[in-house]
Design a protein around this motif. Structure first.
Motif, PDB file in Angstrom:
ATOM      1  N   ILE A   1      37.380 102.216  85.950  1.00 26.30           N
ATOM      2  CA  ILE A   1      37.713 100.797  85.743  1.00 26.30           C
ATOM      3  C   ILE A   1      38.968 100.439  86.545  1.00 26.30           C
ATOM      4  O   ILE A   1      39.089  99.320  87.073  1.00 26.30           O
ATOM      5  CB  ILE A   1      37.901 100.520  84.239  1.00 26.30           C
ATOM      6  N   HIS A   2      39.886 101.384  86.637  1.00 24.28           N
ATOM      7  CA  HIS A   2      41.075 101.171  87.470  1.00 24.28           C
ATOM      8  C   HIS A   2      40.667 100.911  88.918  1.00 24.28           C
ATOM      9  O   HIS A   2      41.199 100.003  89.590  1.00 24.28           O
ATOM     10  CB  HIS A   2      41.974 102.407  87.368  1.00 24.28           C
ATOM     11  N   TRP A   3      39.699 101.672  89.445  1.00 26.18           N
ATOM     12  CA  TRP A   3      39.201 101.465  90.808  1.00 26.18           C
ATOM     13  C   TRP A   3      38.528 100.107  90.935  1.00 26.18           C
ATOM     14  O   TRP A   3      38.681  99.417  91.953  1.00 26.18           O
ATOM     15  CB  TRP A   3      38.213 102.576  91.144  1.00 26.18           C
ATOM     16  N   ARG A   4      37.788  99.698  89.903  1.00 24.13           N
ATOM     17  CA  ARG A   4      37.088  98.422  89.935  1.00 24.13           C
ATOM     18  C   ARG A   4      38.081  97.256  90.000  1.00 24.13           C
ATOM     19  O   ARG A   4      37.883  96.290  90.750  1.00 24.13           O
ATOM     20  CB  ARG A   4      36.200  98.304  88.692  1.00 24.13           C
ATOM     21  N   VAL A   5      39.164  97.353  89.233  1.00 27.65           N
ATOM     22  CA  VAL A   5      40.175  96.297  89.248  1.00 27.65           C
ATOM     23  C   VAL A   5      40.811  96.180  90.634  1.00 27.65           C
ATOM     24  O   VAL A   5      40.973  95.080  91.179  1.00 27.65           O
ATOM     25  CB  VAL A   5      41.238  96.571  88.174  1.00 27.65           C
ATOM     26  N   ARG A   6      41.148  97.307  91.215  1.00 28.32           N
ATOM     27  CA  ARG A   6      41.746  97.281  92.553  1.00 28.32           C
ATOM     28  C   ARG A   6      40.780  96.716  93.587  1.00 28.32           C
ATOM     29  O   ARG A   6      41.172  95.940  94.467  1.00 28.32           O
ATOM     30  CB  ARG A   6      42.159  98.694  92.959  1.00 28.32           C
ATOM     31  N   ASN A   7      39.502  97.080  93.461  1.00 29.24           N
ATOM     32  CA  ASN A   7      38.506  96.614  94.427  1.00 29.24           C
ATOM     33  C   ASN A   7      38.328  95.095  94.334  1.00 29.24           C
ATOM     34  O   ASN A   7      38.256  94.393  95.358  1.00 29.24           O
ATOM     35  CB  ASN A   7      37.181  97.326  94.171  1.00 29.24           C
ATOM     36  N   ILE A   8      38.282  94.562  93.107  1.00 29.07           N
ATOM     37  CA  ILE A   8      38.069  93.114  92.939  1.00 29.07           C
ATOM     38  C   ILE A   8      39.276  92.327  93.437  1.00 29.07           C
ATOM     39  O   ILE A   8      39.140  91.303  94.121  1.00 29.07           O
ATOM     40  CB  ILE A   8      37.763  92.797  91.461  1.00 29.07           C
ATOM     41  N   PHE A   9      40.485  92.803  93.136  1.00 25.48           N
ATOM     42  CA  PHE A   9      41.665  92.079  93.607  1.00 25.48           C
ATOM     43  C   PHE A   9      41.798  92.162  95.125  1.00 25.48           C
ATOM     44  O   PHE A   9      42.265  91.225  95.768  1.00 25.48           O
ATOM     45  CB  PHE A   9      42.920  92.637  92.936  1.00 25.48           C
ATOM     46  N   ARG A  10      41.399  93.275  95.703  1.00 22.16           N
ATOM     47  CA  ARG A  10      41.437  93.374  97.162  1.00 22.16           C
ATOM     48  C   ARG A  10      40.411  92.433  97.799  1.00 22.16           C
ATOM     49  O   ARG A  10      40.648  91.862  98.864  1.00 22.16           O
ATOM     50  CB  ARG A  10      41.161  94.819  97.584  1.00 22.16           C
ATOM     51  N   ARG A  11      39.278  92.272  97.134  1.00 22.41           N
ATOM     52  CA  ARG A  11      38.245  91.381  97.675  1.00 22.41           C
ATOM     53  C   ARG A  11      38.649  89.911  97.544  1.00 22.41           C
ATOM     54  O   ARG A  11      38.327  89.085  98.411  1.00 22.41           O
ATOM     55  CB  ARG A  11      36.936  91.631  96.931  1.00 22.41           C
ATOM     56  N   ASN A  12      39.375  89.559  96.451  1.00 24.73           N
ATOM     57  CA  ASN A  12      39.772  88.168  96.221  1.00 24.73           C
ATOM     58  C   ASN A  12      41.171  87.856  96.740  1.00 24.73           C
ATOM     59  O   ASN A  12      41.729  86.801  96.412  1.00 24.73           O
ATOM     60  CB  ASN A  12      39.728  87.862  94.718  1.00 24.73           C
ATOM     61  N   HIS A  13      41.715  88.741  97.528  1.00 22.58           N
ATOM     62  CA  HIS A  13      43.089  88.564  97.995  1.00 22.58           C
ATOM     63  C   HIS A  13      43.226  87.361  98.923  1.00 22.58           C
ATOM     64  O   HIS A  13      44.297  86.740  98.975  1.00 22.58           O
ATOM     65  CB  HIS A  13      43.551  89.837  98.721  1.00 22.58           C
ATOM     66  N   HIS A  14      42.165  86.995  99.633  1.00 25.37           N
ATOM     67  CA  HIS A  14      42.247  85.933 100.641  1.00 25.37           C
ATOM     68  C   HIS A  14      41.586  84.637 100.171  1.00 25.37           C
ATOM     69  O   HIS A  14      41.236  83.802 101.003  1.00 25.37           O
ATOM     70  CB  HIS A  14      41.581  86.398 101.941  1.00 25.37           C
ATOM     71  N   LEU A  15      41.433  84.462  98.877  1.00 25.37           N
ATOM     72  CA  LEU A  15      40.845  83.222  98.387  1.00 25.37           C
ATOM     73  C   LEU A  15      41.822  82.061  98.579  1.00 25.37           C
ATOM     74  O   LEU A  15      43.022  82.182  98.324  1.00 25.37           O
ATOM     75  CB  LEU A  15      40.498  83.354  96.901  1.00 25.37           C
ATOM     76  N   THR A  16      41.274  80.941  99.049  1.00 27.10           N
ATOM     77  CA  THR A  16      42.087  79.736  99.249  1.00 27.10           C
ATOM     78  C   THR A  16      41.552  78.528  98.495  1.00 27.10           C
ATOM     79  O   THR A  16      42.251  77.509  98.411  1.00 27.10           O
ATOM     80  CB  THR A  16      42.153  79.385 100.745  1.00 27.10           C
ATOM     81  N   ALA A  17      40.355  78.628  97.940  1.00 23.51           N
ATOM     82  CA  ALA A  17      39.786  77.524  97.173  1.00 23.51           C
ATOM     83  C   ALA A  17      40.416  77.506  95.779  1.00 23.51           C
ATOM     84  O   ALA A  17      40.509  78.546  95.108  1.00 23.51           O
ATOM     85  CB  ALA A  17      38.270  77.655  97.072  1.00 23.51           C
ATOM     86  N   ILE A  18      40.841  76.350  95.331  1.00 24.82           N
ATOM     87  CA  ILE A  18      41.549  76.247  94.054  1.00 24.82           C
ATOM     88  C   ILE A  18      40.616  76.579  92.889  1.00 24.82           C
ATOM     89  O   ILE A  18      40.983  77.349  91.985  1.00 24.82           O
ATOM     90  CB  ILE A  18      42.146  74.844  93.904  1.00 24.82           C
ATOM     91  N   GLU A  19      39.421  76.021  92.890  1.00 25.31           N
ATOM     92  CA  GLU A  19      38.501  76.246  91.777  1.00 25.31           C
ATOM     93  C   GLU A  19      38.092  77.714  91.684  1.00 25.31           C
ATOM     94  O   GLU A  19      38.066  78.302  90.595  1.00 25.31           O
ATOM     95  CB  GLU A  19      37.265  75.349  91.932  1.00 25.31           C
ATOM     96  N   THR A  20      37.778  78.327  92.813  1.00 25.60           N
ATOM     97  CA  THR A  20      37.385  79.738  92.800  1.00 25.60           C
ATOM     98  C   THR A  20      38.541  80.625  92.350  1.00 25.60           C
ATOM     99  O   THR A  20      38.357  81.563  91.553  1.00 25.60           O
ATOM    100  CB  THR A  20      36.927  80.154  94.205  1.00 25.60           C
ATOM    101  N   THR A  21      39.739  80.343  92.816  1.00 29.41           N
ATOM    102  CA  THR A  21      40.904  81.132  92.406  1.00 29.41           C
ATOM    103  C   THR A  21      41.160  80.987  90.913  1.00 29.41           C
ATOM    104  O   THR A  21      41.455  81.970  90.209  1.00 29.41           O
ATOM    105  CB  THR A  21      42.134  80.683  93.204  1.00 29.41           C
ATOM    106  N   LYS A  22      41.051  79.777  90.412  1.00 31.94           N
ATOM    107  CA  LYS A  22      41.267  79.553  88.978  1.00 31.94           C
ATOM    108  C   LYS A  22      40.220  80.299  88.149  1.00 31.94           C
ATOM    109  O   LYS A  22      40.549  80.903  87.115  1.00 31.94           O
ATOM    110  CB  LYS A  22      41.207  78.049  88.696  1.00 31.94           C
ATOM    111  N   ARG A  23      38.961  80.298  88.606  1.00 33.13           N
ATOM    112  CA  ARG A  23      37.908  81.000  87.874  1.00 33.13           C
ATOM    113  C   ARG A  23      38.161  82.505  87.854  1.00 33.13           C
ATOM    114  O   ARG A  23      38.002  83.163  86.815  1.00 33.13           O
ATOM    115  CB  ARG A  23      36.562  80.693  88.515  1.00 33.13           C
ATOM    116  N   GLU A  24      38.583  83.058  88.976  1.00 29.32           N
ATOM    117  CA  GLU A  24      38.844  84.503  89.023  1.00 29.32           C
ATOM    118  C   GLU A  24      40.066  84.879  88.189  1.00 29.32           C
ATOM    119  O   GLU A  24      40.081  85.933  87.540  1.00 29.32           O
ATOM    120  CB  GLU A  24      39.040  84.940  90.478  1.00 29.32           C
ATOM    121  N   LEU A  25      41.096  84.042  88.195  1.00 28.83           N
ATOM    122  CA  LEU A  25      42.269  84.338  87.372  1.00 28.83           C
ATOM    123  C   LEU A  25      41.927  84.259  85.882  1.00 28.83           C
ATOM    124  O   LEU A  25      42.417  85.078  85.080  1.00 28.83           O
ATOM    125  CB  LEU A  25      43.395  83.363  87.707  1.00 28.83           C
TER     126      LEU A  25
END
Length: 397
Positions: free
Chosen positions: A66-90
């Motif tokens: 699960i630790h690896w999964r968290v790192r992988n998801i945050f690395r994938r969403n690191h370059h998000l610039t859309a406000i709605e998508t960023t808010k949903r992921e947070l």
């Protein structure tokens, strides 16, 4: 008109209306949307809480998977610039943080859910591993396919680059360095022009000042003339000399004689290019279809040839240009047009043999004469027999 305007009655709002307006402004002002002048991902109000969320998720992750999964998801969403998508992921991240904390506090439901999720992520890790291996291999193959190769030429020295081997394709890093040096050179020339304008401006101000108060004036009273002008001129001249020295030093550095190592490297690249092209032509002569074969077949004639050649001449010219063969009909056409054809070594080691372009073999003139005489004898014999056969048929009739 002003008298009439001043004489008009003025209506002052009632105290209740003024109080209502003040209360309305106090209630509406906090609801006004304020758009920041910078993107949200540069604001500390977004960056700091997001980093704290990421660290809390890594700290409370129950297993390594699960630790690896968290790192992988945050690395994938690191370059998000859309406000709605960023808010949903947070929002999803804070929800996971609550689940991790509940499981850590001893909740059996979430512990079972995370245990099952851990097994699912374990299988996903293996798939991601093989996918990464495939992606890296494809990237490596793409790099090999598009890697720069030496063409055997030299990119001659200019004031912004030294002599370097010409490569195809030219690496982007080299192009960026050259563009950066061009911009720096332009800035230096622009600064020289600015310093020259400052020098002319100081001279005009000195002349104007001398015209007002006279040439013989105390140095303390002069602002642009006398010692003040010398100070200005010295500073501007020193700055100009520094820029000129930098430009001269850079030009001399890049226009220096070619180093022997570079010339040897270019010569080796030319030898390799000739060997590769020779090997490529041999493969085409054996009947193999290559990328260069299709490129040659698509090659046409320039307009000035198409305008003055006949249809047969155009056909022959295309045959000659689109083929690498040097024997037979194509070899005969190339020989007729003055092409320099390749003559192989004589395996029979006989001085009487000559290379036949039409036949593509070594032949002897004596052997050719004997064959021609034998062919003429056979033709005469056939004609005699045809005459006798026709005479006998006429007599029988």
């Amino acid at each position: 008109m002003s008298h009439v305007m001043n004489s008009l009655p003025t209506h002052t709002p009632a105290p209740e209306s003024l109080a209502f307006r003040a209360n309305l402004a106090r209630l509406v002002s906090p609801l006004r949307r304020i758009r920041p002048t910078v993107p949200f991902w540069r604001l500390a109000a977004h960056r700091i809480p997001t980093l704290h969320l990421y660290r809390d998720l890594l700290r409370t992750a129950p297993t390594d998977h699960i630790h690896w999964r968290v790192r992988n998801i945050f690395r994938r969403n690191h370059h998000l610039t859309a406000i709605e998508t960023t808010k949903r992921e947070l929002t999803k991240g804070y929800k996971w943080l609550g689940i991790f904390q509940s499981a850590a506090s001893g909740d059996p439901k979430w512990q079972a859910v995370l245990e099952r999720y851990d097994r699912m992520v374990e299988s996903k890790i293996e798939k991601e591993h093989w996918r990464d291996l495939i992606d890296k291999e494809l990237e490596w193959q793409h790099r090999l396919k598009n890697r720069p190769i030496l063409t055997g030429g030299i990119l001659h020295a200019t004031p912004v680059n030294p002599p370097i081997p010409r490569m195809k394709p030219q690496p982007m890093e080299i192009s960026r360095i050259m563009v950066k040096r061009m911009k720096q050179r332009e800035k230096r020339f622009a600064k020289l022009n600015t310093l020259s304008e400052y020098r002319d401006m100081a001279r005009r101000e000195r002349e104007f000042e001398e015209g007002l108060i006279g040439k013989h004036v105390d140095g303390d009273k002069a602002v642009w003339g006398g010692k003040a002008f010398k100070d200005w001129a010295v500073q501007l001249s020193e700055s100009s000399k520094t820029i000129y020295a930098d430009l001269t030093r850079q030009t001399e550095k890049f226009l220096a004689p070619y180093p022997p190592e570079l010339l040897e490297q270019v010569a080796e690249a030319r030898r390799n290019k000739i060997e590769n092209k020779t090997r490529e032509h041999e493969r085409e002569r054996r009947g193999e279809i290559l990328k260069s074969t299709f490129r040659r077949q698509r090659r046409g004639l320039p307009a000035h040839l198409l305008s003055r050649l006949t249809k047969d001449q155009v056909e022959q010219e295309l045959i000659v240009r689109r083929s690498v063969a040097e024997v037979g009909y194509i070899g005969q056409l190339k020989q007729k047009k003055g092409w320099k054809l390749r003559t192989p070594k004589d395996e029979g080691k006989s001085e009487e043999k000559v290379w036949s372009v039409i036949d593509g073999t070594w032949t002897s003139p004596l052997f050719e004469n004997a064959l021609r005489k034998r062919g003429e004898a056979i033709m005469e014999e056939n004609e005699t027999r045809e005459t006798e056969t026709s005479t006998e048929g006429a007599a029988t009739t």
